[in-house]
Design a protein around this motif. Structure first.
Motif, mmCIF file in Angstrom:
data_model
loop_
_atom_site.group_PDB
_atom_site.id
_atom_site.type_symbol
_atom_site.label_atom_id
_atom_site.label_comp_id
_atom_site.label_asym_id
_atom_site.label_seq_id
_atom_site.Cartn_x
_atom_site.Cartn_y
_atom_site.Cartn_z
ATOM 1 N N GLN A 302 -16.894 -4.170 11.040
ATOM 2 C CA GLN A 302 -18.000 -4.365 10.105
ATOM 3 C C GLN A 302 -17.500 -4.599 8.685
ATOM 4 O OE1 GLN A 302 -21.278 -1.655 10.162
ATOM 5 N NE2 GLN A 302 -21.783 -2.065 12.293
ATOM 6 N N ALA A 303 -16.458 -3.869 8.272
ATOM 7 C CA ALA A 303 -15.895 -4.065 6.938
ATOM 8 C C ALA A 303 -15.383 -5.492 6.779
ATOM 9 C CB ALA A 303 -14.782 -3.057 6.685
ATOM 10 N N ALA A 304 -14.683 -6.006 7.800
ATOM 11 C CA ALA A 304 -14.174 -7.385 7.736
ATOM 12 C C ALA A 304 -15.320 -8.382 7.647
ATOM 13 C CB ALA A 304 -13.307 -7.673 8.957
ATOM 14 N N PHE A 305 -16.400 -8.126 8.386
ATOM 15 C CA PHE A 305 -17.561 -9.005 8.330
ATOM 16 C C PHE A 305 -18.132 -9.065 6.910
ATOM 17 C CE2 PHE A 305 -22.202 -9.504 8.515
ATOM 18 C CZ PHE A 305 -22.298 -10.717 9.178
ATOM 19 N N CYS A 306 -18.025 -7.943 6.192
ATOM 20 C CA CYS A 306 -18.553 -7.869 4.825
ATOM 21 C C CYS A 306 -17.506 -8.236 3.771
ATOM 22 C CB CYS A 306 -19.100 -6.470 4.559
ATOM 23 S SG CYS A 306 -20.542 -6.050 5.573
ATOM 24 N N GLY A 307 -16.353 -8.749 4.201
ATOM 25 C CA GLY A 307 -15.364 -9.247 3.260
ATOM 26 C C GLY A 307 -14.257 -8.283 2.893
ATOM 27 N N MET A 308 -14.158 -7.137 3.584
ATOM 28 C CA MET A 308 -13.113 -6.150 3.301
ATOM 29 C C MET A 308 -12.174 -6.087 4.497
ATOM 30 S SD MET A 308 -13.516 -2.019 2.559
ATOM 31 C CE MET A 308 -14.109 -2.138 0.875
ATOM 32 N N ASP A 309 -10.949 -6.624 4.344
ATOM 33 C CA ASP A 309 -10.024 -6.593 5.466
ATOM 34 C C ASP A 309 -9.491 -5.185 5.688
ATOM 35 O OD1 ASP A 309 -7.920 -6.158 3.636
ATOM 36 O OD2 ASP A 309 -7.293 -8.242 3.649
ATOM 37 N N PHE A 310 -8.698 -5.006 6.756
ATOM 38 C CA PHE A 310 -8.277 -3.661 7.140
ATOM 39 C C PHE A 310 -7.433 -2.995 6.065
ATOM 40 C CE2 PHE A 310 -5.699 -0.536 9.478
ATOM 41 C CZ PHE A 310 -6.717 0.177 10.100
ATOM 42 N N ALA A 311 -6.530 -3.743 5.456
ATOM 43 C CA ALA A 311 -5.689 -3.176 4.400
ATOM 44 C C ALA A 311 -6.539 -2.715 3.220
ATOM 45 C CB ALA A 311 -4.651 -4.197 3.944
ATOM 46 N N ALA A 312 -7.535 -3.523 2.856
ATOM 47 C CA ALA A 312 -8.413 -3.156 1.743
ATOM 48 C C ALA A 312 -9.259 -1.935 2.092
ATOM 49 C CB ALA A 312 -9.306 -4.332 1.368
ATOM 50 N N LEU A 313 -9.696 -1.837 3.353
ATOM 51 C CA LEU A 313 -10.471 -0.681 3.792
ATOM 52 C C LEU A 313 -9.650 0.598 3.674
ATOM 53 C CD1 LEU A 313 -12.922 0.629 5.246
ATOM 54 C CD2 LEU A 313 -11.847 -0.053 7.417
ATOM 55 N N CYS A 314 -8.401 0.557 4.155
ATOM 56 C CA CYS A 314 -7.540 1.740 4.077
ATOM 57 C C CYS A 314 -7.249 2.105 2.625
ATOM 58 C CB CYS A 314 -6.241 1.496 4.836
ATOM 59 S SG CYS A 314 -6.465 1.326 6.617
ATOM 60 N N ALA A 315 -7.011 1.092 1.792
ATOM 61 C CA ALA A 315 -6.756 1.354 0.377
ATOM 62 C C ALA A 315 -7.977 1.977 -0.288
ATOM 63 C CB ALA A 315 -6.360 0.059 -0.331
ATOM 64 N N TRP A 316 -9.166 1.485 0.069
ATOM 65 C CA TRP A 316 -10.398 2.064 -0.505
ATOM 66 C C TRP A 316 -10.492 3.538 -0.167
ATOM 67 C CZ3 TRP A 316 -14.632 4.745 1.018
ATOM 68 C CH2 TRP A 316 -15.719 4.789 0.154
ATOM 69 N N MET A 317 -10.171 3.890 1.069
ATOM 70 C CA MET A 317 -10.239 5.287 1.480
ATOM 71 C C MET A 317 -9.246 6.140 0.694
ATOM 72 S SD MET A 317 -10.688 5.033 5.613
ATOM 73 C CE MET A 317 -12.078 4.194 6.357
ATOM 74 N N VAL A 318 -8.034 5.640 0.515
ATOM 75 C CA VAL A 318 -7.038 6.382 -0.266
ATOM 76 C C VAL A 318 -7.512 6.561 -1.708
ATOM 77 C CG1 VAL A 318 -4.700 6.279 -1.236
ATOM 78 C CG2 VAL A 318 -5.076 5.738 1.188
ATOM 79 N N GLU A 319 -8.043 5.514 -2.278
ATOM 80 C CA GLU A 319 -8.468 5.556 -3.668
ATOM 81 C C GLU A 319 -9.659 6.473 -3.888
ATOM 82 O OE1 GLU A 319 -9.019 1.511 -4.882
ATOM 83 O OE2 GLU A 319 -6.980 0.953 -4.295
#
Length: 325
Positions: A302-319
């Motif tokens: 779902q994140a990728a569908f909304c324009g957030m790839d897996f690396a960006a998703l993991c980084a968002w969680m860390v941040e």
């Protein structure tokens, strides 16, 4: 703090653990570890084994700035590890103690959802001894552990089945079970990141690899299910699913990313999903405070569908990691 400064920080990815979902956690953790290191974080894996003193010693030796909690199931998703990390003052991803504990306890979560006016199935707690002797609800009904994830231990008792007594005799998930009416129709899910519900996925389990519902094999086996996103359902129901997922996330006090699973009964209306007729009935199954991050998982999709790839998703969680102490 800048992205460059954040990515110079050390991240320990907790994975494995002690629950029935250990294999899922190892898969999630491996993907997260790879993504964080490729993004420039100083990340390493730590298998959370049965020796808590050893775990604490390794965390002390690592001295991470953030713990990425990739654990699933009991001790990783139920507030236990969250309490440990709060105690020792290390920021961590996903929800805190209270939200994690309530979401993992399906009976407690039902009470929270009902108090917030959100739709739940008819049912409740049943002692295993009582389950062995009689049907607690009209058939078909669902039997599930109170505090397991990934559909571990879930059974459906349909008309003509004689398996209820055998299920009760072999039950290993505590003295009680949660029993709910079976909701016909579709399996839907909605991921929430922060304060945003992403989209609705319609999940169709592969009948050759499941037991007629979105069970463990359908969730994690390659080809175990088909995902359609966005789901082709009545537009009113689509918006309701987004609203209910966000409301459930907030009612439990969740932070970070969650995923709310639904049953959607469109068997009497909106069968074509084209918006004709009245919307079907949505019912919350559960809120997952540690959504899977495996190659077949729904949150990354779902994140990728909304324009957030897996690396960006993991980084968002860390941040967005935090210590709640």
């Amino acid at each position: 703090m800048s992205h460059a400064a954040l990515r110079s920080r050390k991240v320990t990815v907790l994975m494995g653990g002690l629950s029935a979902e250990r294999a899922v956690s190892l898969s999630s953790g491996a993907q997260v570890l790879r993504a964080l290191n490729e993004s420039g974080y100083d990340a390493r894996a730590l298998d959370a084994g049965p020796d808590l003193r050893r775990l604490l010693a390794e965390l002390d030796a690592d001295r991470p700035d953030v713990v990425f909690n990739a654990l699933h199931g009991r001790f990783g998703e139920d507030g236990a590890i969250q309490g440990v990390l709060d105690w020792i003052g290390i920021p961590y991803t996903h929800s805190g103690i209270r939200a994690s504990a309530m979401a993992m306890d399906k009976h407690a979560a039902r009470a929270v959802f009902a108090a917030a006016g959100l739709p739940v199935a008819r049912g409740g707690l049943v002692a295993i001894a009582d389950l062995a002797s009689a049907d607690p609800l009209p058939r078909p009904f669902v039997i599930k552990p109170v505090n397991e994830g990934s559909s571990v231990g879930v059974e459906i008792i349909r008309e003509g089945s004689n398996s209820r007594a055998a299920i009760a005799a072999g039950w290993r998930y505590g003295p009680n079970a949660l029993v709910e009416e079976f909701i016909p129709g579709r399996e839907l899910t909605v991921a929430v990141i922060g304060d945003r519900a992403l989209t609705v996925t319609d999940i169709t389990p592969n009948p050759a690899m499941s037991h007629g519902f979105y069970d463990y094999d359908a969730k994690y086996a390659d080809g175990g299910s088909q995902h359609q996103l966005p789901a082709v359902i009545h537009p009113v129901a689509f918006e309701q699913a987004l609203e209910i997922a966000l409301a459930a996330h907030r009612a439990l006090g969740c932070t970070g990313a969650t995923r709310t699973d639904f049953r959607y009964d469109d068997t009497r209306s909106d069968k074509a999903g084209a918006g004709d007729g009245a919307p079907g009935r949505l019912v919350i199954l559960e809120v997952n405070t540690q959504p899977g991050l495996t190659p077949t998982s729904l949150l990354p999709e779902q994140a990728a569908f909304c324009g957030m790839d897996f690396a960006a998703l993991c980084a968002w969680m860390v941040e967005h990691a935090a210590c709640r102490a």
